[in-house]
Design a protein around this motif. Structure first.
Motif, PDB file in Angstrom:
ATOM      1  N   THR A   1       2.881 -39.644  53.477  1.00 58.97           N
ATOM      2  CA  THR A   1       3.443 -38.290  52.558  1.00 58.97           C
ATOM      3  C   THR A   1       1.843 -37.220  52.249  1.00 58.97           C
ATOM      4  N   PRO A   2       0.868 -38.308  51.847  1.00 52.37           N
ATOM      5  CA  PRO A   2      -0.389 -37.097  52.116  1.00 52.37           C
ATOM      6  C   PRO A   2      -0.885 -36.496  53.036  1.00 52.37           C
ATOM      7  N   LEU A   3      -1.116 -37.260  54.379  1.00 53.73           N
ATOM      8  CA  LEU A   3      -1.185 -36.666  55.449  1.00 53.73           C
ATOM      9  C   LEU A   3      -0.156 -36.056  56.139  1.00 53.73           C
ATOM     10  N   LEU A   4       1.243 -35.507  55.542  1.00 55.13           N
ATOM     11  CA  LEU A   4       1.933 -34.615  56.482  1.00 55.13           C
ATOM     12  C   LEU A   4       2.088 -33.307  55.693  1.00 55.13           C
ATOM     13  N   VAL A   5       1.738 -32.833  53.982  1.00 56.61           N
ATOM     14  CA  VAL A   5       1.723 -31.894  53.077  1.00 56.61           C
ATOM     15  C   VAL A   5       1.021 -30.724  54.590  1.00 56.61           C
ATOM     16  N   PRO A   6      -0.423 -30.751  55.092  1.00 57.78           N
ATOM     17  CA  PRO A   6      -0.440 -28.955  55.608  1.00 57.78           C
ATOM     18  C   PRO A   6       0.747 -29.110  56.212  1.00 57.78           C
ATOM     19  N   ALA A   7       0.872 -30.403  57.394  1.00 52.60           N
ATOM     20  CA  ALA A   7       2.019 -29.676  58.257  1.00 52.60           C
ATOM     21  C   ALA A   7       3.246 -29.189  57.511  1.00 52.60           C
ATOM     22  N   LEU A   8       3.633 -29.659  56.182  1.00 51.62           N
ATOM     23  CA  LEU A   8       4.858 -29.089  56.103  1.00 51.62           C
ATOM     24  C   LEU A   8       4.550 -27.973  55.146  1.00 51.62           C
ATOM     25  N   GLY A   9       3.543 -27.711  55.344  1.00 56.37           N
ATOM     26  CA  GLY A   9       3.112 -26.192  54.404  1.00 56.37           C
ATOM     27  C   GLY A   9       3.195 -25.163  55.602  1.00 56.37           C
ATOM     28  N   ASN A  10       2.305 -25.837  56.920  1.00 50.95           N
ATOM     29  CA  ASN A  10       2.567 -24.837  58.055  1.00 50.95           C
ATOM     30  C   ASN A  10       4.250 -24.832  57.777  1.00 50.95           C
ATOM     31  N   LEU A  11       5.500 -25.607  58.394  1.00 55.70           N
ATOM     32  CA  LEU A  11       6.529 -26.078  58.355  1.00 55.70           C
ATOM     33  C   LEU A  11       6.993 -24.635  57.293  1.00 55.70           C
ATOM     34  N   GLY A  12       6.546 -24.687  56.148  1.00 57.11           N
ATOM     35  CA  GLY A  12       7.056 -23.293  55.479  1.00 57.11           C
ATOM     36  C   GLY A  12       7.050 -22.020  55.781  1.00 57.11           C
ATOM     37  N   ASP A  13       5.137 -22.327  55.892  1.00 61.32           N
ATOM     38  CA  ASP A  13       5.207 -20.214  56.200  1.00 61.32           C
ATOM     39  C   ASP A  13       6.384 -20.090  57.694  1.00 61.32           C
ATOM     40  N   GLU A  14       6.077 -20.813  58.704  1.00 61.84           N
ATOM     41  CA  GLU A  14       6.508 -20.126  59.962  1.00 61.84           C
ATOM     42  C   GLU A  14       8.696 -20.036  59.823  1.00 61.84           C
ATOM     43  N   ALA A  15       9.357 -21.065  58.047  1.00 64.27           N
ATOM     44  CA  ALA A  15      10.687 -20.912  58.533  1.00 64.27           C
ATOM     45  C   ALA A  15      10.869 -19.444  57.159  1.00 64.27           C
ATOM     46  N   GLN A  16       9.585 -19.478  56.696  1.00 66.07           N
ATOM     47  CA  GLN A  16       9.684 -17.781  55.417  1.00 66.07           C
ATOM     48  C   GLN A  16       9.962 -16.500  57.314  1.00 66.07           C
ATOM     49  N   LYS A  17       8.429 -16.900  58.235  1.00 63.19           N
ATOM     50  CA  LYS A  17       9.425 -15.358  59.091  1.00 63.19           C
ATOM     51  C   LYS A  17       9.922 -15.299  59.551  1.00 63.19           C
ATOM     52  N   THR A  18      11.001 -16.771  59.955  1.00 64.76           N
ATOM     53  CA  THR A  18      12.216 -16.964  60.696  1.00 64.76           C
ATOM     54  C   THR A  18      13.069 -16.341  59.241  1.00 64.76           C
ATOM     55  N   LEU A  19      13.283 -16.958  58.155  1.00 58.08           N
ATOM     56  CA  LEU A  19      14.114 -16.744  57.301  1.00 58.08           C
ATOM     57  C   LEU A  19      14.096 -15.135  57.006  1.00 58.08           C
ATOM     58  N   GLN A  20      12.927 -13.834  56.726  1.00 52.40           N
ATOM     59  CA  GLN A  20      13.176 -12.780  56.594  1.00 52.40           C
ATOM     60  C   GLN A  20      13.971 -12.142  57.745  1.00 52.40           C
ATOM     61  N   GLU A  21      12.973 -12.487  58.893  1.00 47.20           N
ATOM     62  CA  GLU A  21      14.213 -11.494  59.812  1.00 47.20           C
ATOM     63  C   GLU A  21      15.087 -11.482  60.141  1.00 47.20           C
ATOM     64  N   ALA A  22      15.451 -13.267  59.949  1.00 46.99           N
ATOM     65  CA  ALA A  22      17.557 -13.441  59.933  1.00 46.99           C
ATOM     66  C   ALA A  22      17.668 -12.510  58.873  1.00 46.99           C
ATOM     67  N   LEU A  23      17.751 -13.153  57.574  1.00 47.50           N
ATOM     68  CA  LEU A  23      18.003 -12.385  56.666  1.00 47.50           C
ATOM     69  C   LEU A  23      17.917 -10.827  56.191  1.00 47.50           C
ATOM     70  N   GLY A  24      16.678  -9.386  57.364  1.00 53.69           N
ATOM     71  CA  GLY A  24      17.020  -9.072  57.756  1.00 53.69           C
ATOM     72  C   GLY A  24      17.884  -8.430  58.290  1.00 53.69           C
ATOM     73  N   LYS A  25      18.082  -8.852  59.239  1.00 52.54           N
ATOM     74  CA  LYS A  25      19.327  -8.642  60.088  1.00 52.54           C
ATOM     75  C   LYS A  25      21.136  -8.102  59.418  1.00 52.54           C
ATOM     76  N   LEU A  26      20.965  -8.636  58.463  1.00 49.74           N
ATOM     77  CA  LEU A  26      22.462  -8.767  57.327  1.00 49.74           C
ATOM     78  C   LEU A  26      22.990  -7.810  57.120  1.00 49.74           C
ATOM     79  N   PRO A  27      23.807  -7.034  57.789  1.00 52.04           N
ATOM     80  CA  PRO A  27      24.913  -6.368  56.979  1.00 52.04           C
ATOM     81  C   PRO A  27      24.682  -6.304  55.425  1.00 52.04           C
ATOM     82  N   VAL A  28      24.435  -4.877  55.552  1.00 53.64           N
ATOM     83  CA  VAL A  28      24.053  -3.749  54.049  1.00 53.64           C
ATOM     84  C   VAL A  28      24.814  -3.258  53.582  1.00 53.64           C
ATOM     85  N   SER A  29      26.022  -3.304  53.519  1.00 54.68           N
ATOM     86  CA  SER A  29      27.566  -3.159  53.167  1.00 54.68           C
ATOM     87  C   SER A  29      28.364  -3.709  52.964  1.00 54.68           C
TER      88      SER A  29
END
Length: 146
Positions: free
Chosen positions: A118-146
């Motif tokens: 677990t302690p060795l995986l924390v940095p990789a999980l942080g990177n995964l979170g950063d990547e997911a934040q970008k792709t999540l932001q992109e996907a949610l930005g494409k949703l219809p606004v009405s």
């Protein structure tokens, strides 16, 4: 228990964002690590609905069965499990003017031998979170606004 938390914004209203996220097959679009995600059965999306999710983490593919465990206005929790890890995705959605602010918290509980790493995986999980934040932001930005 490593935890990552990210906040993203969408111009779409809360109901639209929640409907998109509660269909976990959409993880293929918004989760950077997801390779594929398919429902386990043909039933409706409701508490107890399950998906088979194949993700890539640190160059290896892993399969988890995710279950929709909480589905309330403004709050979703989808939990993935296999013999190595339990991944809890907790999503809180709040109105932000006409749009939505999403606070996404992922908590990972490792089991067996993986627990020792677990302690060795924390940095990789942080990177995964950063990547997911970008792709999540992109996907949610494409949703219809009405």
């Amino acid at each position: 228990m490593p935890t990552i938390e990210r906040t993203v914004h969408s111009p779409a209203p809360v109901g639209t964002v929640q409907a998109y996220l509660r269909d976990f097959t959409n993880a293929e679009e918004w989760d950077a690590g997801t390779v594929s995600c398919e429902p386990v059965d043909d039933g409706p999306i409701a508490i107890g609905k399950q998906w088979r999710n194949v993700s890539e983490f640190r160059g290896r593919e892993t399969t988890l069965i995710y279950t929709l465990e909480r589905d309330e206005p403004g709050h979703l929790r989808i939990v993935g499990r296999n013999k190595t890890v339990t991944s809890e995705d907790d999503m809180v959605l709040t109105a932000d003017g006409p749009g939505t602010t999403l606070t996404y918290t992922a908590t990972f509980t490792f089991h067996g031998v993986a627990k020792l790493a677990t302690p060795l995986l924390v940095p990789a999980l942080g990177n995964l979170g950063d990547e997911a934040q970008k792709t999540l932001q992109e996907a949610l930005g494409k949703l219809p606004v009405s």
